[in-house]
Design a protein around this motif. Structure first.
Motif, short mmCIF file in Angstrom:
data_model
loop_
_atom_site.label_atom_id
_atom_site.label_comp_id
_atom_site.label_asym_id
_atom_site.label_seq_id
_atom_site.Cartn_x
_atom_site.Cartn_y
_atom_site.Cartn_z
N VAL A 52 46.46 -1.10 36.78
CA VAL A 52 46.10 -2.41 37.32
C VAL A 52 44.61 -2.41 37.67
O VAL A 52 44.20 -1.93 38.73
N TYR A 53 43.82 -2.94 36.75
CA TYR A 53 42.36 -3.02 36.96
C TYR A 53 42.12 -4.34 37.68
O TYR A 53 41.93 -5.37 37.05
N PHE A 54 42.17 -4.30 39.01
CA PHE A 54 42.27 -5.56 39.76
C PHE A 54 40.94 -6.21 40.10
O PHE A 54 40.91 -7.39 40.47
N TRP A 57 34.37 -6.30 39.13
CA TRP A 57 33.02 -6.38 39.69
C TRP A 57 32.56 -4.96 40.03
O TRP A 57 33.35 -4.16 40.53
N CYS A 58 31.29 -4.67 39.76
CA CYS A 58 30.80 -3.31 40.04
C CYS A 58 29.33 -3.31 40.41
O CYS A 58 28.53 -4.01 39.80
N ARG A 59 28.99 -2.48 41.41
CA ARG A 59 27.60 -2.38 41.85
C ARG A 59 26.86 -1.27 41.12
O ARG A 59 25.66 -1.09 41.31
N ASN A 60 27.56 -0.51 40.29
CA ASN A 60 26.93 0.61 39.58
C ASN A 60 26.51 0.22 38.17
O ASN A 60 26.88 -0.85 37.67
N ASN A 61 25.77 1.11 37.56
CA ASN A 61 25.20 0.81 36.25
C ASN A 61 25.41 1.93 35.25
O ASN A 61 24.51 2.29 34.50
N CYS A 62 26.62 2.49 35.23
CA CYS A 62 26.90 3.59 34.31
C CYS A 62 26.55 3.17 32.89
O CYS A 62 26.98 2.10 32.43
N ASN A 63 25.80 4.02 32.21
CA ASN A 63 25.29 3.65 30.89
C ASN A 63 26.36 3.42 29.83
O ASN A 63 26.13 2.75 28.84
N PHE A 64 27.54 4.04 30.03
CA PHE A 64 28.59 3.99 29.01
C PHE A 64 29.57 2.84 29.22
O PHE A 64 30.41 2.59 28.38
N CYS A 65 29.45 2.13 30.36
CA CYS A 65 30.54 1.25 30.78
C CYS A 65 30.27 -0.24 30.52
O CYS A 65 29.18 -0.75 30.79
N PHE A 66 31.30 -0.92 30.05
CA PHE A 66 31.24 -2.36 29.80
C PHE A 66 31.01 -3.14 31.09
O PHE A 66 30.37 -4.19 31.11
N TYR A 67 31.55 -2.62 32.19
CA TYR A 67 31.55 -3.36 33.46
C TYR A 67 30.34 -3.05 34.34
O TYR A 67 30.29 -3.45 35.49
N ARG A 68 29.36 -2.32 33.81
CA ARG A 68 28.15 -2.01 34.57
C ARG A 68 27.52 -3.29 35.09
O ARG A 68 27.55 -4.34 34.42
N LYS A 69 26.91 -3.17 36.27
CA LYS A 69 26.35 -4.33 36.97
C LYS A 69 25.48 -5.22 36.09
O LYS A 69 25.58 -6.45 36.12
N MET A 102 39.48 -0.19 40.28
CA MET A 102 38.49 -1.26 40.47
C MET A 102 37.09 -0.76 40.10
O MET A 102 36.82 0.44 40.09
N GLY A 103 36.19 -1.68 39.80
CA GLY A 103 34.78 -1.34 39.75
C GLY A 103 34.36 -1.11 41.21
O GLY A 103 35.13 -1.39 42.13
N GLU A 104 33.17 -0.62 41.43
CA GLU A 104 32.73 -0.47 42.83
C GLU A 104 32.33 -1.85 43.34
O GLU A 104 31.15 -2.19 43.43
N LEU A 169 24.16 9.57 32.51
CA LEU A 169 25.32 8.69 32.32
C LEU A 169 25.56 7.80 33.53
O LEU A 169 25.68 6.59 33.41
N ARG A 170 25.64 8.45 34.67
CA ARG A 170 25.90 7.72 35.92
C ARG A 170 24.57 7.56 36.63
O ARG A 170 24.31 8.20 37.64
N ILE A 171 23.71 6.70 36.07
CA ILE A 171 22.35 6.62 36.57
C ILE A 171 22.31 6.14 38.01
O ILE A 171 23.10 5.30 38.44
FE1 SF4 Z 1 31.33 0.73 37.61
FE2 SF4 Z 1 33.18 2.60 37.18
FE3 SF4 Z 1 32.05 1.25 35.13
FE4 SF4 Z 1 30.61 3.02 36.46
S1 SF4 Z 1 32.47 3.47 35.25
S2 SF4 Z 1 29.94 0.95 35.89
S3 SF4 Z 1 31.40 2.80 38.55
S4 SF4 Z 1 33.36 0.39 36.72
#
Ligand code: SF4
Ligand code: SAM
Ligand code: MD0
Length: 338
Positions: A52-54, A57-69, A102-104, A169-171
């Motif tokens: 359940v990805y509820f 929204w995310c405050r992070n900017n991981c380079n690999f992630c679609f949901y980055r801020k 969740m995203g952060e 990756l997790r800048i």
């Molecule tokens: Fe946010 Fe997690 Fe995606 Fe990183 S991996 S941008 S913390 S949702």
């Protein structure tokens, strides 16, 4: 059942050697050995997890992630009532655990996670299932609160155990902070899941280090997911790795840690990716999502979701064809309690 990690039967050098050897026969023999090891511990039973990805929204900017801020995408935050309803639906379909991911989401951080704690409490009560939380990095006092609710699992993936690669990756995130809160949760009695990404610039030596580190930190569940390029992200044009790598890593995890829970995630290749991962030695199927619930996956945000490919029913069907079956709820709880 004994879920303690057994003594390692292979060395770092052997892992590196096995990963470097790209003969098909080497991969095949790893898969066979991994299946035998899984069978010794789990018999023909596989666990399945509802996802359940509820909040996306995310405050992070991981380079690999679609949901980055910085990615300009449509996002959602489900209401507590919706989340509870979806969890109940998943429970009724026969999943063994609910993974609340969740995203952060800054909104939840601003209110000290009051809503998320409430949702967790309600879902544990209403479904009687173990719960995993995947909220990103949280404070020690929040871990205390989740632990005191009886929340079984804290999932938090380092992605790599090479500090330099982590920073790429997790800048702007802190390796030690992420690792330490995971270790803290374990000390507070929660089970922890560790994870790594395949195909993000790691070397085989890095992979060997990750495999050993996962055991050293006492992760009861460990995963590997092939990197899937995401639209609008800095790694959009990077290539997705050949899947043999992920499969060999799953097999090595199984051989190193026979009692570990190791996911076959439907989030990388959808339902068509299930057989290969199970044949590599996985013991859990993750990323089961109810169709038309408006929920998304992570690495594959829509693949097979509304088509109903990522349901408990579909997974059961395929596992049965492979002479395997989904464990009943009590059996999973028993496994966790041994
Ligand atoms: Fe946010 Fe997690 Fe995606 Fe990183 S991996 S941008 S913390 S949702
Ligand atoms: N936001 C929380 C966090 O980062 O810990 C929890 C959810 S996060 C989306 C869960 C995991 O999805 C990440 O740790 C990463 O391993 C995986 N993931 C994200 N993007 C991916 C991608 N493009 N390909 C493969 N796996 C990915
Ligand atoms: C999954 N892709 O269930 C999801 C997710 C988060 N705990 C898991 C990365 O495989």
């Amino acid at each position: 059942m004994n879920k303690d990690i057994k003594e390692r039967p292979i060395t770092r050098e052997e892992i590196i050697h096995l990963l470097k050897d790209d003969r098909e026969s080497v991969a095949e023999s790893l898969f066979l050995k991994a299946q035998q090891e899984r069978e010794k511990v789990f018999g023909n039973k596989i666990f399945i997890y509802g996802f359940v990805y509820f909040s996306t929204w995310c405050r992070n900017n991981c380079n690999f992630c679609f949901y980055r801020k910085s990615n300009q995408i449509e996002r959602y935050r489900k209401s507590p009532a919706e989340v509870v309803e979806i969890a109940k639906q998943l429970a009724a379909s026969g999943v063994n655990l609910i993974d609340l991911t969740m995203g952060e989401d800054q909104k939840y951080h601003n209110e000290d996670f009051k809503t998320v704690l409430d949702i967790t409490k309600t879902i544990r009560k209403e479904t009687n299932l173990p719960v995993m939380i995947s909220p990103g990095v949280i404070s020690q006092s929040l871990v205390d609160e989740f632990a005191s609710l009886g929340t079984e699992w804290y999932a938090l993936y380092q992605e790599t155990h090479n500090l330099r690669l982590f920073q790429q990756l997790r800048i702007e995130q802190d390796y030690d902070e992420r690792m330490n809160i995971k270790l803290y949760a374990k000390r507070k009695g929660m089970l922890i899941e560790e994870g790594l990404l395949a195909g993000v610039g790691e070397t085989v030596e890095d992979i060997a280090d990750s495999l050993l580190e996962m055991g050293r930190i006492g992760a009861s569940q460990m995963r590997v997911m092939s990197f899937v390029p995401q639209k609008g992200s800095p790694m959009e044009l990077a290539e997705t790795p050949d899947r043999t790598l992920e499969m060999k890593i799953i097999a090595l995890m199984r051989i190193l840690y026979p009692y570990a829970l190791i996911p076959a995630s439907l989030d990388v290749d959808g339902i068509k990716g299930l057989r290969g991962r199970i044949n590599a030695g996985a013991s859990v199927v993750t990323s089961i999502i109810p169709p038309r619930s408006g929920l998304m996956g992570v690495a594959q945000n829509t693949m097979d979701v509304d088509e109903g490919g990522r349901t408990a029913e579909e997974v059961k069907h395929i596992l049965n064809e492979m002479n395997l079956s989904v464990a009943p709820a009590e059996e999973y709880i028993e496994y966790l309690n041994v």
